[in-house]
Motif scaffolding. Structure first.
Motif, PDB file in Angstrom:
ATOM      1  N   LEU A  10      39.767  41.744  44.544  1.00  8.00           N
ATOM      2  CA  LEU A  10      40.050  41.144  45.240  1.00  8.00           C
ATOM      3  C   LEU A  10      38.885  39.828  45.298  1.00  8.00           C
ATOM      4  CD1 LEU A  10      42.793  43.058  46.818  1.00  8.00           C
ATOM      5  CD2 LEU A  10      42.664  42.034  44.732  1.00  8.00           C
ATOM      6  N   VAL A  13      38.118  38.061  42.694  1.00  7.50           N
ATOM      7  CA  VAL A  13      38.955  37.112  42.507  1.00  7.50           C
ATOM      8  C   VAL A  13      38.734  35.648  43.019  1.00  7.50           C
ATOM      9  CG1 VAL A  13      41.484  36.568  42.237  1.00  7.50           C
ATOM     10  CG2 VAL A  13      40.768  38.356  40.994  1.00  7.50           C
ATOM     11  N   LYS A  32      43.336  40.388  39.633  1.00  9.94           N
ATOM     12  CA  LYS A  32      43.419  41.137  41.061  1.00  9.94           C
ATOM     13  C   LYS A  32      44.332  42.226  39.825  1.00  9.94           C
ATOM     14  CE  LYS A  32      45.042  36.846  43.426  1.00  9.94           C
ATOM     15  NZ  LYS A  32      46.272  36.832  44.766  1.00  9.94           N
TER      16      LYS A  32
END
Ligand code: SAH
Length: 216
Positions: A10, A13, A32
């Protein structure tokens, strides 16, 4: 110590994709979800969310997440699209494609990599991906035409068969340039009159596309 891969994913990203301007929600959602650590060599799994390409078997690489995101965003994929990938490698990009598109066909010239990628993709329950060992410079005739084609290796020019296996309104993304040097990502879009429109994107460095309609 166990590594919290989901947390690292995460963060990747956010830091590597969103902050650098990737906006397509379907692309961000796919990144994700797909566990890049599963596509890495076991000995450098902890580098799964580092900001770069990494070595896999047979001297090949798993691409940098940001570059794959750029390529996927440029293809502007829809959930029903049928996509061809040339250069399966680890299978990571194929998994991302499987999250975003409808059907994914991916070709890898090195059998050992194709077998390994097929296994990981099947363990992760990607049922809409087919992997074959072969020369991707000739495309994959059986399932053509494709709505989008992603070439994950560097080529001297756009191989002829990829043009003929592209659907109307289809898109191709491919790094074109020097072998072992710098290439430029090119986006080709099929126009209504059948011609291909060419656009220049990012400069990149990919391993070479080797085959009948490329470098030998
Ligand atoms: N998409 C991959 C990155 C692959 S690196 C990933 O996400 O991990 C490029 C791959 O292209 C290498 O595995 C290389 O063996 C393969 N390749 C090179 N020439 C090829 C060809 N003609 N047909 C199919 N695969 C090819």
């Amino acid at each position: 110590m166990t590594v919290d891969y989901e947390k690292l994913r995460l963060e990747m990203v956010k830091e590597q994709l969103e902050k650098r301007g990737i906006k397509d929600q379907s692309v961000l959602e796919a990144f994700k979800k797909v566990p890049r650590e599963r596509f890495m060599l076991a000995e450098n799994r902890e580098l799964a969310y580092a900001d770069g390409a990494q070595t896999i078997e047979a001297g090949q690489t798993i691409s940098q997440p940001y570059i794959v995101a750029k390529m996927l965003e440029a293809l502007n994929l829809s959930p029903a699209d049928r996509v061809l990938e040339i250069g399966t490698g680890s299978g990571y990009a194929a998994a991302l494609l499987a999250e975003i598109a409808g059907e994914v066909y991916t070709v890898e010239r090195i059998e050992k990599l194709a077998v390994k990628a097929r296994n990981v993709l099947s363990k992760l329950n990607y049922e809409n991906v087919r992997v074959k060992t072969g020369d991707g410079t000739l495309g994959w005739e059986e399932y053509a035409p494709y709505d989008a084609i992603l070439v994950s290796a560097a080529a001297p020019y756009l191989p002829e068969k990829l043009k003929t296996q592209l659907n109307k309104k289809g898109r191709i993304i491919i790094p074109i340039g020097e072998r072992g040097g710098i290439q430029q990502l090119k986006l080709y879009t099929r126009r209504y009159n059948g011609n291909l429109k060419e656009e220049d994107l990012e400069y990149v460095r990919f391993v070479p596309l080797l085959g009948e309609d490329s470098w030998r």
